[in-house]
Design a protein around this motif. Structure first.
Motif, PDB file in Angstrom:
ATOM      1  N   GLN A  50      -2.982   0.391   6.251  1.00 23.01           N
ATOM      2  CA  GLN A  50      -1.681   0.529   5.604  1.00 23.01           C
ATOM      3  C   GLN A  50      -1.113  -0.880   5.438  1.00 23.01           C
ATOM      4  O   GLN A  50      -1.138  -1.673   6.384  1.00 23.01           O
ATOM      5  CB  GLN A  50      -0.718   1.341   6.496  1.00 23.01           C
ATOM      6  N   HIS A  53       3.146  -2.371   0.616  1.00 20.74           N
ATOM      7  CA  HIS A  53       3.457  -1.590  -0.585  1.00 20.74           C
ATOM      8  C   HIS A  53       2.334  -0.652  -1.005  1.00 20.74           C
ATOM      9  O   HIS A  53       2.316  -0.182  -2.140  1.00 20.74           O
ATOM     10  CB  HIS A  53       3.804  -2.520  -1.753  1.00 20.74           C
ATOM     11  N   GLY A  54       1.388  -0.402  -0.098  1.00 26.99           N
ATOM     12  CA  GLY A  54       0.271   0.458  -0.459  1.00 26.99           C
ATOM     13  C   GLY A  54      -0.734   0.577   0.662  1.00 26.99           C
ATOM     14  O   GLY A  54      -0.399   0.417   1.834  1.00 26.99           O
ATOM     15  N   TYR A  65      -7.256  -2.390  -3.008  1.00 25.92           N
ATOM     16  CA  TYR A  65      -5.837  -2.156  -2.756  1.00 25.92           C
ATOM     17  C   TYR A  65      -5.317  -1.119  -3.740  1.00 25.92           C
ATOM     18  O   TYR A  65      -5.608  -1.191  -4.933  1.00 25.92           O
ATOM     19  CB  TYR A  65      -5.043  -3.459  -2.919  1.00 25.92           C
ATOM     20  N   VAL A  66      -4.530  -0.149  -3.234  1.00 22.89           N
ATOM     21  CA  VAL A  66      -3.895   0.852  -4.087  1.00 22.89           C
ATOM     22  C   VAL A  66      -2.407   0.886  -3.743  1.00 22.89           C
ATOM     23  O   VAL A  66      -2.030   1.117  -2.591  1.00 22.89           O
ATOM     24  CB  VAL A  66      -4.509   2.256  -3.901  1.00 22.89           C
ATOM     25  N   SER A  67      -1.576   0.659  -4.733  1.00 23.77           N
ATOM     26  CA  SER A  67      -0.125   0.670  -4.558  1.00 23.77           C
ATOM     27  C   SER A  67       0.370   2.091  -4.275  1.00 23.77           C
ATOM     28  O   SER A  67      -0.193   3.064  -4.782  1.00 23.77           O
ATOM     29  CB  SER A  67       0.541   0.141  -5.834  1.00 23.77           C
ATOM     30  N   PHE A  68       1.441   2.212  -3.477  1.00 28.61           N
ATOM     31  CA  PHE A  68       2.056   3.525  -3.246  1.00 28.61           C
ATOM     32  C   PHE A  68       2.491   4.166  -4.565  1.00 28.61           C
ATOM     33  O   PHE A  68       2.498   5.382  -4.697  1.00 28.61           O
ATOM     34  CB  PHE A  68       3.251   3.420  -2.302  1.00 28.61           C
ATOM     35  N   ASP A  69       2.838   3.350  -5.567  1.00 29.74           N
ATOM     36  CA  ASP A  69       3.240   3.874  -6.884  1.00 29.74           C
ATOM     37  C   ASP A  69       2.107   4.642  -7.563  1.00 29.74           C
ATOM     38  O   ASP A  69       2.357   5.474  -8.429  1.00 29.74           O
ATOM     39  CB  ASP A  69       3.696   2.738  -7.811  1.00 29.74           C
ATOM     40  N   ASP A  70       0.866   4.352  -7.196  1.00 29.43           N
ATOM     41  CA  ASP A  70      -0.293   4.985  -7.822  1.00 29.43           C
ATOM     42  C   ASP A  70      -0.880   6.119  -6.984  1.00 29.43           C
ATOM     43  O   ASP A  70      -1.938   6.654  -7.313  1.00 29.43           O
ATOM     44  CB  ASP A  70      -1.370   3.936  -8.105  1.00 29.43           C
ATOM     45  N   ARG A  74       1.546   9.551   0.614  1.00 29.19           N
ATOM     46  CA  ARG A  74       1.192   8.383   1.432  1.00 29.19           C
ATOM     47  C   ARG A  74       0.145   8.802   2.453  1.00 29.19           C
ATOM     48  O   ARG A  74       0.479   9.307   3.524  1.00 29.19           O
ATOM     49  CB  ARG A  74       2.431   7.809   2.118  1.00 29.19           C
ATOM     50  N   ARG A  99      -5.534   5.115  -9.757  1.00 31.77           N
ATOM     51  CA  ARG A  99      -4.511   6.100  -9.420  1.00 31.77           C
ATOM     52  C   ARG A  99      -5.169   7.273  -8.718  1.00 31.77           C
ATOM     53  O   ARG A  99      -6.335   7.575  -8.938  1.00 31.77           O
ATOM     54  CB  ARG A  99      -3.758   6.556 -10.662  1.00 31.77           C
TER      55      ARG A  99
END
Length: 102
Positions: A50, A53-54, A65-70, A74, A99
């Motif tokens: 964790q 931001h992702g 890396y994967v952003s929380f936005d995608d 969580r 995504r």
């Protein structure tokens, strides 16, 4: 009233304005740097860390890396997520798009 220098100057300014308008992108649907072509794949990935931001996931091709936005939620460390990954083949758009799916 107007001398020949003013007329030439105004003509030059008019041409410059028209050239500027011609350089504008009048198609708002065209992507910046496009058109682009992507290769799309679906991968199963395990969350290994964790971050602010992702998350960092382990895929068959390495860490990513994967952003929380995608992400649709969580995921916890150790959880497996299904990702759609698009990698650019042609053009100058975003080179890697990831995504969560499913």
């Amino acid at each position: 009233m107007w001398d020949e220098g003013d007329t030439v100057f105004k003509s030059m300014m008019g041409l410059a304005a028209l050239a500027g308008l011609g350089a504008c992108n009048l198609n708002p649907m065209q992507m910046v740097g496009g058109p682009c072509r992507y290769e799309t794949s679906i991968v199963e990935a395990k969350v290994v860390e964790q971050v602010e931001h992702g998350v960092v996931v382990d895929t068959p091709e390495g860490h990513l890396y994967v952003s929380f936005d995608d992400l649709t939620d969580r995921p916890a460390t150790g959880e497996t997520v299904r990702l759609e990954r698009k990698r650019i083949l042609e053009g100058t758009c975003t080179p890697d798009i990831v995504r969560q799916v499913g």
